[in-house]
Design a protein around this motif. Structure first.
Motif, mmCIF file in Angstrom:
data_model
loop_
_atom_site.group_PDB
_atom_site.id
_atom_site.type_symbol
_atom_site.label_atom_id
_atom_site.label_comp_id
_atom_site.label_asym_id
_atom_site.label_seq_id
_atom_site.Cartn_x
_atom_site.Cartn_y
_atom_site.Cartn_z
ATOM 1 N N ASP A 157 -4.935 -43.640 2.270
ATOM 2 C CA ASP A 157 -4.059 -44.730 2.681
ATOM 3 C C ASP A 157 -2.706 -44.627 2.011
ATOM 4 O OD1 ASP A 157 -5.579 -47.057 4.322
ATOM 5 O OD2 ASP A 157 -6.964 -45.889 3.108
ATOM 6 N N ARG A 158 -2.701 -44.107 0.799
ATOM 7 C CA ARG A 158 -1.437 -43.842 0.125
ATOM 8 C C ARG A 158 -1.676 -42.829 -0.988
ATOM 9 N NH1 ARG A 158 2.874 -48.569 -1.365
ATOM 10 N NH2 ARG A 158 1.475 -49.772 -0.027
ATOM 11 N N VAL A 159 -0.703 -41.971 -1.239
ATOM 12 C CA VAL A 159 -0.730 -41.053 -2.375
ATOM 13 C C VAL A 159 0.544 -41.272 -3.175
ATOM 14 C CG1 VAL A 159 -0.717 -38.646 -3.124
ATOM 15 C CG2 VAL A 159 -2.169 -39.331 -1.209
ATOM 16 N N THR A 160 0.387 -41.461 -4.476
ATOM 17 C CA THR A 160 1.550 -41.721 -5.329
ATOM 18 C C THR A 160 2.227 -40.407 -5.703
ATOM 19 O OG1 THR A 160 0.277 -41.587 -7.385
ATOM 20 C CG2 THR A 160 0.339 -43.727 -6.259
ATOM 21 N N MET A 161 3.411 -40.509 -6.238
ATOM 22 C CA MET A 161 4.177 -39.312 -6.559
ATOM 23 C C MET A 161 3.532 -38.483 -7.672
ATOM 24 S SD MET A 161 6.461 -39.143 -4.315
ATOM 25 C CE MET A 161 7.255 -37.687 -4.992
ATOM 26 N N ASP A 162 2.708 -39.100 -8.502
ATOM 27 C CA ASP A 162 2.030 -38.323 -9.546
ATOM 28 C C ASP A 162 0.622 -37.907 -9.131
ATOM 29 O OD1 ASP A 162 0.684 -40.718 -9.728
ATOM 30 O OD2 ASP A 162 0.891 -40.926 -11.902
ATOM 31 N N GLY A 205 -0.593 -44.892 -9.729
ATOM 32 C CA GLY A 205 -1.580 -45.729 -9.071
ATOM 33 C C GLY A 205 -1.376 -47.217 -9.257
ATOM 34 N N SER A 206 -0.852 -47.625 -10.406
ATOM 35 C CA SER A 206 -0.664 -49.050 -10.661
ATOM 36 C C SER A 206 0.447 -49.648 -9.811
ATOM 37 C CB SER A 206 -0.357 -49.280 -12.142
ATOM 38 O OG SER A 206 0.827 -48.591 -12.524
ATOM 39 N N ASP A 207 1.228 -48.819 -9.131
ATOM 40 C CA ASP A 207 2.303 -49.308 -8.275
ATOM 41 C C ASP A 207 1.824 -49.659 -6.868
ATOM 42 O OD1 ASP A 207 4.279 -48.946 -10.254
ATOM 43 O OD2 ASP A 207 4.437 -46.819 -9.754
ATOM 44 N N VAL A 208 0.560 -49.412 -6.571
ATOM 45 C CA VAL A 208 0.026 -49.674 -5.229
ATOM 46 C C VAL A 208 -0.833 -50.937 -5.274
ATOM 47 C CG1 VAL A 208 -1.375 -48.801 -3.324
ATOM 48 C CG2 VAL A 208 -0.004 -47.214 -4.697
ATOM 49 N N PRO A 209 -0.488 -51.966 -4.519
ATOM 50 C CA PRO A 209 -1.324 -53.177 -4.496
ATOM 51 C C PRO A 209 -2.636 -52.900 -3.768
ATOM 52 C CG PRO A 209 0.398 -53.333 -2.834
ATOM 53 C CD PRO A 209 0.667 -52.072 -3.612
ATOM 54 N N LEU A 210 -3.744 -53.259 -4.388
ATOM 55 C CA LEU A 210 -5.056 -53.014 -3.787
ATOM 56 C C LEU A 210 -5.574 -54.280 -3.117
ATOM 57 C CD1 LEU A 210 -6.823 -50.816 -6.498
ATOM 58 C CD2 LEU A 210 -5.499 -50.103 -4.492
ATOM 59 N N GLU A 211 -6.007 -54.122 -1.905
ATOM 60 C CA GLU A 211 -6.503 -55.251 -1.126
ATOM 61 C C GLU A 211 -7.927 -55.605 -1.550
ATOM 62 O OE1 GLU A 211 -7.639 -56.307 3.548
ATOM 63 O OE2 GLU A 211 -6.677 -54.407 3.032
ATOM 64 N N TYR A 212 -8.163 -56.881 -1.764
ATOM 65 C CA TYR A 212 -9.509 -57.405 -1.962
ATOM 66 C C TYR A 212 -9.853 -58.267 -0.749
ATOM 67 C CZ TYR A 212 -10.239 -55.849 -6.758
ATOM 68 O OH TYR A 212 -10.449 -55.082 -7.864
ATOM 69 N N ARG A 213 -10.935 -57.923 -0.096
ATOM 70 C CA ARG A 213 -11.375 -58.695 1.054
ATOM 71 C C ARG A 213 -12.439 -59.701 0.622
ATOM 72 N NH1 ARG A 213 -9.473 -57.172 5.753
ATOM 73 N NH2 ARG A 213 -11.148 -58.236 6.858
ATOM 74 N N ARG A 221 -2.152 -55.791 5.773
ATOM 75 C CA ARG A 221 -2.945 -54.820 5.014
ATOM 76 C C ARG A 221 -1.993 -54.189 4.003
ATOM 77 N NH1 ARG A 221 -7.650 -53.104 7.373
ATOM 78 N NH2 ARG A 221 -8.255 -52.771 5.205
ATOM 79 N N LYS A 222 -1.974 -54.687 2.795
ATOM 80 C CA LYS A 222 -0.913 -54.357 1.851
ATOM 81 C C LYS A 222 -1.055 -52.986 1.186
ATOM 82 C CE LYS A 222 -3.226 -56.896 -1.886
ATOM 83 N NZ LYS A 222 -3.116 -58.035 -2.815
ATOM 84 N N THR A 223 -2.246 -52.399 1.210
ATOM 85 C CA THR A 223 -2.433 -51.138 0.504
ATOM 86 C C THR A 223 -1.866 -49.955 1.280
ATOM 87 O OG1 THR A 223 -4.395 -51.977 -0.623
ATOM 88 C CG2 THR A 223 -4.152 -49.588 -0.508
ATOM 89 N N ASN A 224 -2.114 -49.906 2.581
ATOM 90 C CA ASN A 224 -1.614 -48.816 3.418
ATOM 91 C C ASN A 224 -0.171 -49.104 3.816
ATOM 92 O OD1 ASN A 224 -1.058 -47.162 5.795
ATOM 93 N ND2 ASN A 224 -3.232 -46.693 5.777
ATOM 94 N N ASN A 225 0.718 -48.123 3.645
ATOM 95 C CA ASN A 225 2.131 -48.364 3.958
ATOM 96 C C ASN A 225 2.523 -47.910 5.360
ATOM 97 O OD1 ASN A 225 1.941 -45.651 3.403
ATOM 98 N ND2 ASN A 225 3.757 -45.555 2.095
#
Length: 342
Positions: A233-238, A275-283, A92-96
């Motif tokens: 699932d994730r929050v970016t620094m900005d 946001g563009s630094d987080v890979p989004l999962e497509y199921r 699950r690549k989106t959640n770290n």
């Protein structure tokens, strides 16, 4: 009061990792036994578990990997654990959280030095216990800080969210003499909001209402909602909030109708600037065409399933962490105290 079922839905035993099947809960309470680390990886990919479940499953899987590698020489065993960790993180690549889970175990093994056999397994088990304890402690802090943002009689709208953040928020609110009610979106296609979140709240005797995903904006427009509160699932620094698909629409509607949006995450991710630094999962799009295993669309149509979306910081009121609440533009202050202990 005993904790809800989903607060303890992954168990490590002598014969494997046992995972409560969230695809069937609450209508059925079936435990899936995973005898190997690879079995756990497949279970995570297949949505046997979600929310914080994959984190605890990954902790157990790394112990299984250590058992599998215990017959190898130390260097080979460590390499085996590294491959198992990579496999689990990839599920699950989106959640770290998965990356954090495997790091607890690998750090414990590395601290033990060049070990194999029972020493390797003991080191892995120690890391898994620490990872479990830290996650639960940070979730308690997160719940406490979020409860402080709610008035005594809040009505909270939430989306695709169950597990420890939810449980700890309710417990913290009650300690403060508050009794929030919740409105849960159904969260298609797996209906996590209906089956998991609402059921967990029901177990805790919380006043709970379920609405369909399409009712979110109207519910926010009604004036009955005090706050939109979700996990992230994730929050970016900005300050971009990455969460289950549908969160963005709710956040935009909340902003339009003057309802604050509080996003809960243990810590912002320093590896993700925006946001563009987080890979989004497509199921698989086929999952959108069925509900609980029953197809509801004809063979003439195709489905599309981005599992997550990204909410820009302008639609986020507060990011609540285990170190307190921050405006989305001030998340760098989280690290003023240094790195957390994972």
């Amino acid at each position: 009061m005993s904790l809800p079922v989903l607060a303890d839905s992954v168990r490590l035993t002598a014969d494997g990792v046992h995972i409560l099947d969230r695809r069937k809960f609450p209508l059925e309470r079936e435990w899936v036994r995973c005898g190997t680390a690879e079995d756990v990886a497949v279970a995570i990919e297949d949505m046997v578990t979600q929310s914080s479940g994959p984190y605890f499953a990954a902790l157990g899987a790394m112990v299984l990997a250590a058992r599998e590698a215990s017959v190898l020489r130390p260097a080979e065993a460590r390499a085996y654990l590294g491959r198992a960790a990579d496999r689990l993180v990839s599920t699950r690549k989106t959640n770290n959280h998965l990356r954090k889970a495997v790091c607890f175990v690998l750090s414990s093994v590395d601290s033990a030095g060049s070990v194999s056999g029972t020493e390797l397994v003991a080191a892995a088990e120690s890391g898994a216990r620490l990872g479990d304890e830290r996650y639960r402690a940070r979730s308690r802090a997160l719940g406490t800080y979020t409860a402080e943002l709610l008035p005594a009689e809040a009505t909270v709208l939430t989306h695709c969210w169950a597990d420890l953040y939810l449980v700890e928020l309710v417990l913290a609110a009650r300690r403060a003499g508050k009794e929030p009610a919740f409105v849960c979106t159904e969260t298609r296609p797996y209906l996590q909001g209906t089956r998991l979140t609402a059921e967990t709240l029901g177990e805790m005797d919380v006043a709970t209402t379920v609405v369909t995903d399409g009712m979110g904006a109207a519910t926010l427009a009604s004036g009955e909602i005090t706050a939109l509160v979700t996990a992230a699932d994730r929050v970016t620094m900005d300050g971009h909030v990455v969460n289950k698909i549908g969160t963005l629409g709710l956040a935009v509607a909340a902003h339009a109708f003057g309802v604050p949006f509080h996003a809960m995450v243990q810590a912002p991710d320093q590896a993700a600037r925006t946001g563009s630094d987080v890979p989004l999962e497509y199921r698989d799009g086929e999952e959108v065409l069925s509900v609980l295993g029953h197809r509801v669309a004809s063979e003439r149509v195709r489905g599309r399933y981005p599992a997550f979306d990204v909410t820009p910081p302008r639609f986020v009121t507060t990011v609540v962490t285990d170190r307190g609440a921050f405006a989305p533009g001030r998340l760098g202050e989280y690290y003023a105290e240094g790195e957390p202990n994972q």
